[in-house]
Structures are given as C-alpha cells and as structure tokens.
Design an enzyme around this catalytic site. Sequence first.
Site, mmCIF file in Angstrom:
data_model
loop_
_atom_site.group_PDB
_atom_site.id
_atom_site.type_symbol
_atom_site.label_atom_id
_atom_site.label_comp_id
_atom_site.label_asym_id
_atom_site.label_seq_id
_atom_site.Cartn_x
_atom_site.Cartn_y
_atom_site.Cartn_z
ATOM 1 N N CYS A 36 27.974 -66.246 11.627
ATOM 2 C CA CYS A 36 27.551 -67.070 10.498
ATOM 3 C C CYS A 36 26.047 -66.996 10.222
ATOM 4 C CB CYS A 36 27.989 -68.515 10.737
ATOM 5 S SG CYS A 36 29.754 -68.652 11.087
ATOM 6 N N HIS A 46 21.819 -75.642 8.566
ATOM 7 C CA HIS A 46 23.073 -74.932 8.818
ATOM 8 C C HIS A 46 24.240 -75.910 8.778
ATOM 9 C CE1 HIS A 46 25.781 -71.902 10.346
ATOM 10 N NE2 HIS A 46 26.107 -72.662 11.384
ATOM 11 N N GLU A 53 21.411 -79.273 15.962
ATOM 12 C CA GLU A 53 20.459 -78.766 14.977
ATOM 13 C C GLU A 53 19.512 -79.882 14.547
ATOM 14 O OE1 GLU A 53 20.130 -76.539 10.631
ATOM 15 O OE2 GLU A 53 22.040 -77.444 11.229
ATOM 16 N N LYS A 87 26.898 -76.920 2.747
ATOM 17 C CA LYS A 87 28.293 -76.809 3.201
ATOM 18 C C LYS A 87 29.097 -78.084 2.967
ATOM 19 C CE LYS A 87 27.143 -73.408 6.794
ATOM 20 N NZ LYS A 87 25.663 -73.455 6.659
ATOM 21 N N HIS A 129 32.144 -73.746 4.662
ATOM 22 C CA HIS A 129 31.360 -72.768 5.424
ATOM 23 C C HIS A 129 31.808 -71.359 5.067
ATOM 24 C CE1 HIS A 129 29.033 -70.832 8.321
ATOM 25 N NE2 HIS A 129 29.512 -71.342 9.450
ATOM 26 N N PHE A 138 28.261 -67.935 16.002
ATOM 27 C CA PHE A 138 28.906 -67.739 17.296
ATOM 28 C C PHE A 138 28.173 -66.636 18.053
ATOM 29 C CE2 PHE A 138 33.550 -69.266 16.375
ATOM 30 C CZ PHE A 138 33.078 -70.560 16.245
#
Length: 494
Positions: free
Chosen positions: A245, A385, A396, A416, A421, A481
């Site tokens: 991502c 994010h 985050e 998002k 996403h 990831f």
Amino acid sequence: MAAAVAPPLCTWLVAACLSAACGDGEKETQRRHRGGGVGGLFGSRRRLGSGRRGGARSGMAMSVALHPERTVVESKKPDMKERRVVVTGMGVVTPLGHDPDEFYNNLLRGISGISEIEAFDCSHYPTRIAGEIKSFSTDGWVAAKLAKRMDKFMQYLITAGKKALENAGITEEVMNELEKSRCGVLIGSAMGGMKVFSDAIEALRVSYKKMNPFCVPFATTNMGSAILAMDLGWMGPNYSISTACATSNFCILNAANHIRRGEADLMLCGGSDAPIIPIGLGGFVACRALSQRNSDPAKASRPWDVDRDGFVMGEGSGVLVLEELEHAKQRGAEIYAEFLGGSFTCDAYHMTEPHPEGKGVILCIEKALADSGVTKEDINYINAHATSTQMGDLKEFEALNCCFGQNPQIRVNSTKSMTGHLLGAAGGIEAVAAIQAIRTGWVHPNVNLDNPEKNVDVSMLVGPQKERCDVKVALSNSFGFGGHNSSILFAPFK
C-alpha cells in the site's frame, strides 16, 4: 582458488564475445530500431502522439562494463537541489469520479464512494462492500481490442495516465516536441493483474489451450507502465515498484529523483490496483482485515473512530505528471504545486503490524523533512495513511503527534474514510487530494469520526465538514504490509 576466479573470468570472456558480436550487427540493429513506432498498437482516437523510436546500441552496455574508465568523461549531471520538480498534471480513476476536480469536490462534500459490491456474487462472504467503481469506460483512451484482454488495473493505469497528460496540456503538438528519451513512466501496483491470473488458473483446469495468451505479461505489475510508454513512445526511465500500500509514494519519489538527478525532464508516476474480485476479497477476508459493516457501507470506513472494525477495499488509479521546473516553464505549463521531496523506511518488525513504537514512521517523516529542506513547523496539512484498522490508525497518529504535536496549525485527515483503501493506488489519489488542497485552500473532512479514540487529539483532526486551510507544506503518508513506510511533501509553487 581456481574455482573462485573462474566466474568473473568466464563473465569477462562472454562479455567480450558478445560485445564483438553486437558490434558486427550494430548497423542492422539501428536500421531495424529506426523503423516506425508502435504507439498506434495501444492507443485510440485520443492517443496523444506517437513518438519516434531511436536505435538501441546493443553492444553499449557490455562496452561500458569492460571499460569503466570511460564513464569519467561523461558530462556532469546537474546537482539534485538545483533541479526543482513541479506537478503539472493529475489523472484519477476513483469511486468518487474520474476527474481531479470532480473527485476532490466529492471529497469536500463528504460523499462516500463505498457501496455494495456489484461485480460478482459475494453473498456468502462476511464482507460485501467496497469502494467499487460502478461506471468506467476505456473508450478514447485504450484500444478496444487490447482493453478486452488486459486486467482492469492496466485499464485504470493507462486511462489515468493519459488523463494526467491531457490535464497537463500535453497535446499531440507538445508531445511531438518532447525529447522522448527524457520522458519516463513509473506507475506501480500492489496486486497487479489478479483477475487475469485468476482467470488463467480457472482456464487451466480445462486446458492450457483455453488460457489467455497474454495472461503472463498482463498479470505482471510492470506491464502497465511498459504499455503506456510504448503508446507514447517514451524511452526514459520505465519500470514499476510494488511495495504493497506504499507503492504510489515510492513511485512518485523515485520519479522525482530521476528528474532531480538530471536523468529525465518529465515523468508519469503513481499507482493502480483493481483487487475487487473474488480472490482479492477472499484473501483480505481470510486476513480478517476488512470491515463487515455491510448494512451501512458509507459508515464502514471510520479512521480513528472507536467503532472501526477494519478497512474497506477500494480500486482505481492516481497518476501525476512531474516535470522539471524550467522544462515546464518553457512549454507554458500550469504549475499546480511543487514537489519538495520525501523518504522511505522499513519497520523491520512484522509482516502486517506496525512497529509498536512507531520508529519506522517517525524516522520516515524526519528523513522526508530533511530531504525536502523544511522544518516540522512548516507542515500544516497531513493526508494520513489512516485505513480504519485498529492498530494502524493509532500507531500512525502517535507518530504524527510525536513529530507535530506542538504545532497548533496542523490539520490531519484521511481520504480513505470516503474512498476506502485503494491499496497500491491509495498514495496516488491521496497525492492528488493534497495537491488539490493546496490549489483550493480547502481540506476535506474526516467522515464517520463520531466517537474518536481517547488517545487521539481531535484538535489535530479535520472535523466532519471541510475546513479552510492555507496550505504551506502538505505531507502525504503511505504505509504497506512488510513494514514499508513512505512520506512525500508538496507545497505551493513560488
């Protein structure tokens, strides 16, 4: 000892032989390469232009390898800091629209692009919602014969890429004036051609003869950039990056660095993904990562809210035109923003979970600031994010609070919350959102933030309505990831 010497010696001998052989056939190779371009194979009636195809000297790579001293006579490249990079075009394909202005206006209005999945029967899945693109056409952007065979991630990529060029005012006339060897494409994908590959597996159950003959190239993540470059005749840097991502931000920063280092004057960059298919949905369900708020799709993606129960998948593409400042000025381009810089780091901790102390994210932000030449106090807008996952949102925010908690002007939001996403494409459309915030002076709301986590300082977050913000420097984060962290920064052009 002999065994240790043999490999490089053999390599040298093979290289020497190949170099000689290539030299004998050099004229024929150049003659073949000077023959017409292949742009017409991939374009359609809106194809921006077919480029001249230069001759490739097949022996050159070997020659340089055997004579490294020759590299010292090359002209010195401009210093990175001397070459400024600006954004002159944007292209999007999203659940909220396929035009940068339409997309951002819907964000400002707090409209959600998340709904029930219609592309296939998912009644037996615990998750049946996504940021699915309901209406999309490649007409005028991709040749019909090719569009029928390629994966949607490539359709989205090529369409968004050409729309970005159109948005940048790069007409056929301008295209014909470009030095194609200094124009490149760097658009990545997290998942690649999942549908093409999945269909090939099903066809193989019957016979290999039933398989799409293009299933291998159309499944690879690099082929979108490659085909777009073939269509445009662009012979500069061309590849893709796949860092889950964080993909788009990696591509955008690397594209900018090609310009900063003097290796290119113009780059198309960003990301594209089309994961909303049975295997894509099933895979993330198996990871137990998705929201199951099927009864109220628009409320499912809720970053920083205590009632969040996972992220919502999305699909689409976001592409920027990055250009060297003087190059943009010479062609009279409209400059939307300046790209200041960015950074990458790795958590080196876990496949899917963020580092518990946020070390990788904090380091990434600090390095991005250093690369961009700005201070923490200069930042007043952050496109986070924030995917609506339990751990990711909090870690985050803790990192952001550590870096910017003393700045009362900071505004933070999550695109998002309305798009879902988009995986590898997320950073691309979020870069567009950051640039649009700079252009319009408005930052979009955080929807569904009804009951914020107690550890989240809501004074830093944009509320449920759009807010005025004179953006000085915008920071856009993307994490993936594998512990991949990326931060990129934009500012008004001055």
